[in-house]
Design an enzyme around this catalytic site. Structure first.
Site, PDB file in Angstrom:
ATOM      1  N   PRO A   1       0.831  -1.198   0.000  1.00  0.00           N
ATOM      2  CA  PRO A   1       0.000   0.000   0.000  1.00  0.00           C
ATOM      3  C   PRO A   1       0.868   1.253   0.000  1.00  0.00           C
ATOM      4  O   PRO A   1       1.944   1.282   0.598  1.00  0.00           O
ATOM      5  CB  PRO A   1      -0.802  -0.120   1.301  1.00  0.00           C
ATOM      6  CG  PRO A   1       0.010  -1.019   2.164  1.00  0.00           C
ATOM      7  CD  PRO A   1       0.742  -1.953   1.250  1.00  0.00           C
ATOM      8  N   LYS A   2       0.404   2.275  -0.714  1.00  0.00           N
ATOM      9  CA  LYS A   2       1.104   3.566  -0.764  1.00  0.00           C
ATOM     10  C   LYS A   2       0.427   4.513   0.215  1.00  0.00           C
ATOM     11  O   LYS A   2      -0.671   4.984  -0.011  1.00  0.00           O
ATOM     12  CB  LYS A   2       1.054   4.126  -2.194  1.00  0.00           C
ATOM     13  CG  LYS A   2       1.546   5.570  -2.307  1.00  0.00           C
ATOM     14  CD  LYS A   2       3.031   5.660  -2.028  1.00  0.00           C
ATOM     15  CE  LYS A   2       3.481   7.118  -2.126  1.00  0.00           C
ATOM     16  NZ  LYS A   2       2.964   7.953  -1.006  1.00  0.00           N
ATOM     17  N   PHE A   3       1.104   4.784   1.342  1.00  0.00           N
ATOM     18  CA  PHE A   3       0.529   5.629   2.376  1.00  0.00           C
ATOM     19  C   PHE A   3       0.669   7.103   2.024  1.00  0.00           C
ATOM     20  O   PHE A   3       1.569   7.504   1.282  1.00  0.00           O
ATOM     21  CB  PHE A   3       1.178   5.333   3.734  1.00  0.00           C
ATOM     22  CG  PHE A   3       0.732   4.030   4.332  1.00  0.00           C
ATOM     23  CD1 PHE A   3      -0.387   3.979   5.136  1.00  0.00           C
ATOM     24  CD2 PHE A   3       1.427   2.853   4.077  1.00  0.00           C
ATOM     25  CE1 PHE A   3      -0.823   2.777   5.679  1.00  0.00           C
ATOM     26  CE2 PHE A   3       1.002   1.647   4.614  1.00  0.00           C
ATOM     27  CZ  PHE A   3      -0.118   1.607   5.422  1.00  0.00           C
TER      28      PHE A   3
ATOM     29  N   GLY B   1      -3.009   4.336  -3.011  1.00  0.00           N
ATOM     30  CA  GLY B   1      -2.816   3.388  -4.098  1.00  0.00           C
ATOM     31  C   GLY B   1      -1.877   2.275  -3.702  1.00  0.00           C
ATOM     32  O   GLY B   1      -1.760   1.924  -2.522  1.00  0.00           O
TER      33      GLY B   1
END
Length: 316
Positions: A37-39, A184
């Site tokens: 996951p892109k934090f 994303g």
């Protein structure tokens, strides 16, 4: 796979270049891929060097003083360790980029009190060195295994990001995780070494939900009563970016919503590089957010879509 020999020489020290990701519009699938996951935060490297913690933003700027809580949390890491990851602040069960920006821009005197009110978390997604051993030539799979083993005994606020090699699980993450502020996915080959901009490669892939992103307003160009453009920072990067010219309808809104100016010696605007030149801008106190669209062109382009005014934020 047999690990490559450790790099000889001194431990890694800041500033270091970081690996970058190329945007894609569809979820890549394959047996040799890992999904994370892109934090929604700021990119940061954490170093343990000479018995101290040193925190570096993606731009190379040292930001240790702004995050004393993370510097303290990194104390148990072995000497010569370097982590790559994202600093985030959680608020009501989701990441809060505005709070991250407040932390990142805090003066040293205010940083400890902000750390108590807005504690930071660190989502680590790579291990570049451990115990003085340079791991950038190891595969992602090898680095990931060592990252998890290193951080598991420590726990929050230093944690390894979740990872899956199942594309169907990744697709479900992509569908469900925006509810907690995840913007994303980042996709990496498990057999790939850590590659930086210096090599001219963007080996990772990044799948966002939309081209429109939240950005923190840090300044403006033109007169305060009718700003010409906004200067913003976006998640994953602390370096300011000047937007394209504001739409006519946005200029009076921006004039009314801009926070107070930050004090600048001799009332001179700050300067930032744009292309091969520089542009002056007036810095403002943190607080105002905007939605921006970023397009990849020869020089890049950032367009302010709308301002996120206080009444908008209250309804999130």
């Amino acid at each position: 796979m047999t690990p490559p020999p450790a790099h000889a020489g001194s431990p890694l020290r800041p500033p270091l270049r970081v690996a970058r990701a190329e945007s894609v519009s569809l979820l890549p699938r394959g047996a040799n891929l890992a999904y994370e996951p892109k934090f929604d935060g700021h990119r940061m490297l954490i170093f343990r060097v000479d018995g101290e913690s040193v925190l570096q933003a993606r731009s190379g700027r040292i930001v240790t003083a702004a995050f004393p809580d993370l510097a303290e949390a990194a104390g148990p890491l072995p000497e010569g360790t370097v982590l790559d990851g994202e600093v985030v602040v959680w608020s009501e069960g989701r990441t809060d980029f505005a709070a991250v920006q407040r932390r990142a821009t805090a003066a040293p005197g205010r940083a400890p009190s902000l750390a108590r009110r807005l504690p930071a978390s660190y989502a680590a997604f790579d291990l570049l060195a451990e115990g003085g051993e340079d791991l950038r030539g190891f595969t992602y799979e090898q680095r990931r295994r060592r990252l998890v083993a290193l951080l598991a005994p420590l726990g929050p606020p230093l944690q390894a990001v979740p990872m899956t090699t199942d594309p169907d699980e990744a697709a479900e993450w992509y569908r469900s995780l925006p509810a907690i502020g995840v913007e994303g996915l980042v996709i990496k080959r498990i057999d790939q070494t850590y590659q930086t901009r210096h090599s001219g490669a963007r080996a990772w892939r990044k799948l966002r939900h939309t081209a429109v992103r939240d950005a923190a307003v840090v300044g403006f160009t033109g007169p305060a009563e009718r700003p010409h453009a906004l200067v913003v920072t976006v998640p994953d990067d602390d370096a300011p970016v000047v937007s394209g010219p504001l739409a006519p309808a946005l200029r009076p809104q921006a004039a009314a919503a801009l926070p107070p100016l930050l004090p600048v010696p001799d009332e001179e605007p700050r300067a930032m590089a744009v292309g091969r030149g520089e542009i002056g801008y007036r810095p403002v106190e943190p607080g105002l957010m905007a939605e921006v669209e970023q397009r990849t062109t020869r020089h890049g382009a950032t367009t302010v879509v709308r301002l996120r005014l206080p009444q908008d934020l209250d309804g999130d």
